[in-house]
Each structure stands twice: as C-alpha cells, then as structure tokens.
Design a protein around this motif. Structure first.
Motif, PDB file in Angstrom:
ATOM      1  N   ASP A 163      29.618  54.928  21.533  1.00 38.56           N
ATOM      2  CA  ASP A 163      30.873  55.689  21.734  1.00 38.56           C
ATOM      3  C   ASP A 163      31.410  56.364  20.889  1.00 38.56           C
ATOM      4  O   ASP A 163      32.235  57.305  20.824  1.00 38.56           O
ATOM      5  CB  ASP A 163      31.728  54.271  21.917  1.00 38.56           C
ATOM      6  N   ALA A 207      36.602  49.395  23.456  1.00 39.86           N
ATOM      7  CA  ALA A 207      36.387  50.786  24.074  1.00 39.86           C
ATOM      8  C   ALA A 207      37.188  50.523  25.317  1.00 39.86           C
ATOM      9  O   ALA A 207      37.246  49.546  26.178  1.00 39.86           O
ATOM     10  CB  ALA A 207      35.212  51.135  24.514  1.00 39.86           C
ATOM     11  N   LEU A 214      34.870  57.142  28.418  1.00 39.93           N
ATOM     12  CA  LEU A 214      35.883  56.522  27.261  1.00 39.93           C
ATOM     13  C   LEU A 214      37.162  57.533  27.198  1.00 39.93           C
ATOM     14  O   LEU A 214      37.054  58.718  26.890  1.00 39.93           O
ATOM     15  CB  LEU A 214      35.160  56.614  25.844  1.00 39.93           C
TER      16      LEU A 214
END
Length: 403
Positions: A163, A207, A214
């Motif tokens: 991420d 997240a 995201l």
C-alpha cells in the motif's frame, strides 16, 4: 571544567553500548535508549557520524543524535538536521557539556550541507544555542467516540507494505496545503512499517478501501481508552464522513471512549471534528535554527520569484537590504528574478530584522504584523510592508515524522 571532557562519534560496539547507557540514565523509564538503538539498527541513511557523544575518561557521559531529513518550503527542498535524544547523565550536568555537543553538531551539520537544525525538545533550554519556535508541532483534537457516524460503505483492513506507493501519494497530496512540510522517502516508509514506530511512538496502521482501491489510511494507537490517530491521509474531502465512521468502528472495537487526533487543525478531518464539537489544544512548536541565513535566503530564490509573479509586484526590480543588527544581507531582484544575495557591511534602518525572530517570518509561523507588534527591533519601513507580506506570507506548516 570543559577541558576534562572530549567529544567523539561512536566507533565500536562498546561505544554504542555506552551511548545507550547514557540515554537510559538520562531518561529513566522513557525508553530513549531503545529509540536510539532502533535508529542505529534500522535507519537507512544514518551512519556513526550522526551519533554524538562526550566522554569523561573512558566513559560516555552525554550524547545526542542527528536525524537527517528533507523538508519543503513552498516546494523548495531543504536539508534538515534534527537534534534528538539529547541527554547528560545526572552527575555530569551543569558543566556545559551540551555546549560541546551543540558546537560539534553545528559544525558537522554545516560541513554536510544542512540548511536548518531543528528539534522538538523541552521549552526554553535551546534558546541559548540560537533556536527559535518556527513551525507548529503537537496538535491535538479530541472528541467522544459516539459523536461520529456509525455507517459506511468503505472497507477497512490492515495496512500492507504494497500500500505504500499509493499511501505516499495521498500523504503528499495532504502535505501540499502546508507552507512547510516534511518529505518522506519510500525507504523511511518501509522502516516505519518494519519497526511500527512513528517518530518515537508505536502505531498500528489501517487501510481504507473503496471498491478495492486505497482511498485513505491512518496510523493509530490506543492508550487509556483514548484512540489516538497519529497520521491520516485521504483522497478527497467527500470521504470524510465515511472515514470518520471507519475510525469510530475501530475505536469501538478497541473499547476506546474518545478519539484524539494529532493532525494539524488545518487538516480537513480536524476541521470536521471541530465542527462537531471537538476540543482542540494550543500546539507547541518545532525549534529551528538557520545555519547560514544568506545561503538560506538564496536557496528560496525560486519561491520568491513565484510569489512575486503571482502578485502586484510581478517584474520587480529592487534591492532589499535587511539589517539583522548582527549582520546585513542584500537581496537584489531584477525583472522579478532574484539575481544575488550578498552579505554587506552597511544597511539603512529600513528593514529591521530581529535575527532571532526573523525565522518565524521566513517559515510562515508569524506574519510581519505579528512580529512588528511583538518586537520593537523588528520593523518594516519605506513602504515595503506589502512587498514583505508577499515574499513571506503567514501560512501554517506541519511536519509528518520521517523516522
């Protein structure tokens, strides 16, 4: 007394162990030795010359750490040396040992091309070394958990290393609102994820996804039934309600009664909470020192040129002689471009620039009017008030930790 002590950087494992012991004895029960050890073991950019110690005989009795960073001022990147973990063992205090360390710190920082020295330390003490409060620090906004919305269509999960690239883009988007902000590299992102520490404090990371993409992340920790949001970045203001619901859900799961953010009061999420009755604090401040004011002003040339081009002073041709009382600096603009920044021997008393307070102007921490009111030895005359306001606008800064 100072001659009894000698400075050195740690070179052996025994030296590092002595440095850790200095931190243990200087800060009992605060785990500062663990912070230093973590930097030694994990920081991707630091070497032995970033650790400073003073010995009395063959024993270390004082130490500090230089944490290298990059900060941005209105888009111009600066090299920053943060002074951290400053300690002296009790029996060697009040012997001016920190003067030895600060002198070595400044000389080393200058030799390595740092533009500013900064610290987040205790009040007042560091003024003797030339530091001044100049960027906001330690914001808090607190609200009851049950005030936030309950329902959201967004999905939360644990933050993963993959991420990081998108999270970095979200963070940089958030940082653009601040005049002064930090620049976090991918390597520092990975270090923080690996050590699970943000600055010197532990965190967990979540997240938030919309249709598997995201759109936000936040770093948090629970302490005494308070859910602390240490960092938050999100894609758009339209997500604020849903993000608040996601945070509420996690806070309830952790049995927290209140939510406290450490975000700037200028952050959209902070404003959202304040509108709903959250209490906010008066922030502390980063203490900052310029190593070379002339070089610093020269480096801000592109910033000045951009500000002039967007103002009524577009195409300015003028010399500005700043009288800092201890020294004098002349800025020469020609057709809107900064063509020279020079130290000069003479300057009229038109731009009276208190040498200690002026950094607050340069970093947007205080306006010209604020400083003129507070300091009789800071004044702008000769009809230059509007020009100084354009070159040095008042605008908040915020530093996201980079270690």
């Amino acid at each position: 007394m100072v001659n009894e002590y000698r400075f050195q950087h740690p070179e052996t494992r025994e030296d590092y162990e002595q440095l850790y012991e200095v931190m243990r004895r200087s800060f009992p029960d605060e785990d500062v030795d663990i912070i230093v050890r973590r930097l030694v073991e994990y920081h991707p950019e630091m070497s032995n010359t970033d650790y400073f110690m003073v010995k009395h005989g063959d024993k270390a009795v004082a130490g500090l750490v230089l944490i290298p960073q990059k900060w941005s001022i209105d888009g111009e990147e600066l090299n920053v040396a943060e002074m951290g973990c400053v300690g002296t063992v009790p029996e060697h205090r009040r012997k001016r040992i920190q003067w030895i360390l600060n002198k070595e710190f400044d000389e080393y920082a200058k030799s390595k091309g740092y533009d500013m020295c900064v610290l987040a330390g205790i009040p007042y003490f560091y003024r003797q070394f030339g530091y001044q409060y100049a960027v906001e620090l330690d914001y808090e906004t607190e609200i009851e958990v049950n005030i936030l919305p309950e329902e959201t269509s967004l999905v939360s999960r644990a933050f993963k290393e993959e991420d990081i690239p998108e999270a970095q883009r979200l963070l940089e988007q958030t940082q653009n609102r601040y005049l002064v902000h930090s620049i976090r590299t991918p390597e520092i992102w990975k270090m923080q994820q690996e050590t699970r520490t943000y600055g010197a404090e532990p965190f967990k990371s979540t997240a938030i996804l919309d249709d598997h993409k995201l759109v936000a992340y936040y770093r948090w920790w629970v302490e005494e039934k308070v859910f602390n949001v240490k960092e938050l970045a999100f894609k758009a203001e339209s997500y604020v309600d849903d993000i608040a619901a996601c945070i509420r859900q996690e806070a309830m799961k952790q049995k927290a009664e209140k939510i406290k953010t450490k975000l700037s009061h200028e952050d959209d999420f902070s404003k959202y909470l304040i509108e709903r009755g959250a209490e906010k604090n008066k922030p502390y401040g980063w203490q900052i020192k310029l190593l070379d004011p002339r070089s610093f002003l020269e480096k801000l040339g592109p910033v000045f040129e951009k500000r002039l081009a967007e103002s009524k002073f577009k195409g300015l041709t003028k010399e500005l002689c700043m009288n800092f009382w201890k020294y004098k600096i002349k800025l020469e603009f020609r057709e809107g471009k900064l063509v020279s920044v020079e130290t000069v021997s003479e300057a009229k008393r038109v731009l009276g620039m208190n040498p200690y307070a002026s950094i607050q102007l340069f970093l947007g921490y205080r306006s010209r009017e604020d400083l003129e009111y507070a300091y009789p030895d800071f004044y702008i005359r000769g009809g230059n008030e509007g020009l100084i306001d354009v070159l040095f606008p008042r605008k908040p800064g915020y530093i996201h930790y980079c270690y």
